[in-house]
Design an enzyme around this catalytic site. Structure first.
Site, PDB file in Angstrom:
ATOM      1  N   GLY A  54     -38.514   9.511 -37.848  1.00 36.92           N
ATOM      2  CA  GLY A  54     -39.564   9.706 -36.876  1.00 36.92           C
ATOM      3  C   GLY A  54     -39.525   8.675 -35.772  1.00 36.92           C
ATOM      4  N   SER A  55     -39.916   9.076 -34.571  1.00 33.18           N
ATOM      5  CA  SER A  55     -40.052   8.122 -33.477  1.00 33.18           C
ATOM      6  C   SER A  55     -41.281   7.250 -33.718  1.00 33.18           C
ATOM      7  CB  SER A  55     -40.177   8.866 -32.150  1.00 33.18           C
ATOM      8  OG  SER A  55     -39.002   9.595 -31.876  1.00 33.18           O
ATOM      9  N   GLY A  56     -41.426   6.220 -32.889  1.00 31.68           N
ATOM     10  CA  GLY A  56     -42.530   5.286 -33.051  1.00 31.68           C
ATOM     11  C   GLY A  56     -42.132   3.986 -33.710  1.00 31.68           C
ATOM     12  N   HIS A  57     -40.852   3.884 -34.135  1.00 29.83           N
ATOM     13  CA  HIS A  57     -40.359   2.668 -34.791  1.00 29.83           C
ATOM     14  C   HIS A  57     -39.398   1.886 -33.898  1.00 29.83           C
ATOM     15  CE1 HIS A  57     -42.213   4.311 -38.292  1.00 29.83           C
ATOM     16  NE2 HIS A  57     -41.367   5.327 -38.379  1.00 29.83           N
ATOM     17  N   LYS A 105     -33.671   6.537 -44.650  1.00 34.81           N
ATOM     18  CA  LYS A 105     -34.809   5.831 -45.229  1.00 34.81           C
ATOM     19  C   LYS A 105     -35.465   6.727 -46.278  1.00 34.81           C
ATOM     20  CE  LYS A 105     -37.106   5.123 -41.418  1.00 34.81           C
ATOM     21  NZ  LYS A 105     -36.246   6.041 -40.608  1.00 34.81           N
ATOM     22  N   ASP A 110     -37.302  12.852 -44.499  1.00 34.81           N
ATOM     23  CA  ASP A 110     -35.975  12.380 -44.103  1.00 34.81           C
ATOM     24  C   ASP A 110     -34.929  12.758 -45.137  1.00 34.81           C
ATOM     25  OD1 ASP A 110     -37.128  11.264 -41.874  1.00 34.81           O
ATOM     26  OD2 ASP A 110     -36.992   9.192 -42.562  1.00 34.81           O
ATOM     27  N   HIS A 219     -45.493   3.729 -41.324  1.00 33.62           N
ATOM     28  CA  HIS A 219     -46.251   4.813 -40.689  1.00 33.62           C
ATOM     29  C   HIS A 219     -47.749   4.600 -40.880  1.00 33.62           C
ATOM     30  CE1 HIS A 219     -42.372   6.451 -42.125  1.00 33.62           C
ATOM     31  NE2 HIS A 219     -42.329   6.988 -40.920  1.00 33.62           N
TER      32      HIS A 219
END
Length: 333
Positions: A54-57, A105, A110, A219
């Protein structure tokens, strides 16, 4: 909520386009399906390394694409796994004939989507191996995982596996090196504040002004306990204890100490954390021979940090020191 976005539905697409424009010397981007790949991919005869999530990391994973590290990264929506199609496309884009390693991960989405993509790639004649990063000692199982979560230790796996691939190791050897890192790296984090996912428009969880969450996930998943705010040294001690007791790390070990910001934590605070962590390790007779401090595995604008400790040996140290050139990590070139 105040954020520098246009339409929340287009956050990832626009961010990836901007990243590609800013780092055109290192990467090229595809928007349909969406992935980021190093400019010279595929490199003939070299094992390709693909990761994502996921994006945001950010800067993980796109900021870690380049010589000496990842060959491609696949961003999903914010805090949401990418689907198999872009993972498959990225895998094919980096296949130079020596096979491809997926670094995944340990989050359920994922795991399932990378497995599906690997099966599809194999049907198309691409040999794929996968390794599962599960360095978080905070919780064993959660709503998001079966087993431990994969967190900031993923950066170290990607760097060292990338160096092994860069020196010409075959797919089996690169996978074994990655597995060795996974077996010797442990992490734990803390949140001081929540974060706001753009399409949600509100905090992902709540903390009182005087509360912190020990063992938070990247998250915003719950950790081990919610406690009153303590001085930095006491928080470091709470995180390091479970980390060092897990393998366990013992006197005489040489380690890499990584203090990672969650996105909203100033550098001055990260170095306060590093100072105490280094003191604790020295008191236990553990020698810090390599270091990393900064925002590498973030949770949007969350205030907080994580501590990661990797037990080193001569080969892992050599691979860590090997040249790397990415947007977020570079030395030796």
């Amino acid at each position: 909520m105040k954020k520098l976005v246009n339409d929340p539905k287009n956050v990832v697409t626009e961010a990836v386009a901007g990243f590609g424009a800013a780092h055109a010397d290192l990467v090229r981007v595809s928007t349909d399906p969406i992935y980021i790949v190093r400019t010279d991919a595929p490199v003939a005869g070299k094992v390709g390394i693909v990761s994502g999530g996921g994006s945001g990391h950010e800067p993980m994973h796109g900021g870690l694409v380049g010589p000496g590290m990842l060959d491609a990264a696949v961003p999903g929506a914010v805090f949401t796994s990418p689907t198999p199609d872009p993972i498959l496309a990225a895998t094919k884009a980096v296949d130079g004939g020596a096979g491809v390693l997926h670094i995944v991960k340990n989050y359920t989405g994922d795991v399932l989507n990378f497995e599906t993509a690997a099966d599809l790639a194999a049907a198309d004649g691409v040999e794929v191996r996968s390794v599962l990063v599960n360095d978080d000692v905070a919780v064993k199982d959660s709503l998001y995982t079966a087993g431990r979560r994969g967190v900031a230790g993923t950066v170290l796996v990607e760097k060292i596996a990338g160096a092994a691939a860069d020196r010409g190791d075959d797919l089996e050897s690169v996978a074994l090196v990655a597995e060795r890192v996974i077996g010797q790296v442990r992490s734990m984090g803390v949140a001081l504040t929540p974060c706001v996912v753009p399409h949600a428009g509100q905090p992902s969880f709540t903390l009182a002004e005087d509360e912190i969450e020990i063992g938070i996930g990247i998250h915003g998943e719950p950790g081990r306990e919610r406690i009153k705010l303590e001085p930095a040294d006491a928080i470091v001690d709470r995180l390091l204890g479970p980390i060092l007791d897990d393998i366990p790390f013992v006197a005489g070990d040489k380690v890499l100490l990584f203090v990672n910001g969650m996105g909203g934590t100033p550098q001055v605070e990260l170095y306060i954390v590093f100072r105490r962590a280094a003191e604790v390790l020295a008191e236990r007779g553990i020698e810090v021979t390599r270091t990393l401090v900064g925002n590498f595995t973030t949770a949007l604008e969350m205030q907080g940090m994580s501590i990661t400790v990797l037990k080193l040996d001569d080969e892992l140290t050599t691979l860590w020191d090997a040249p790397v050139q990415t947007a977020a990590l570079r030395w030796g070139r």
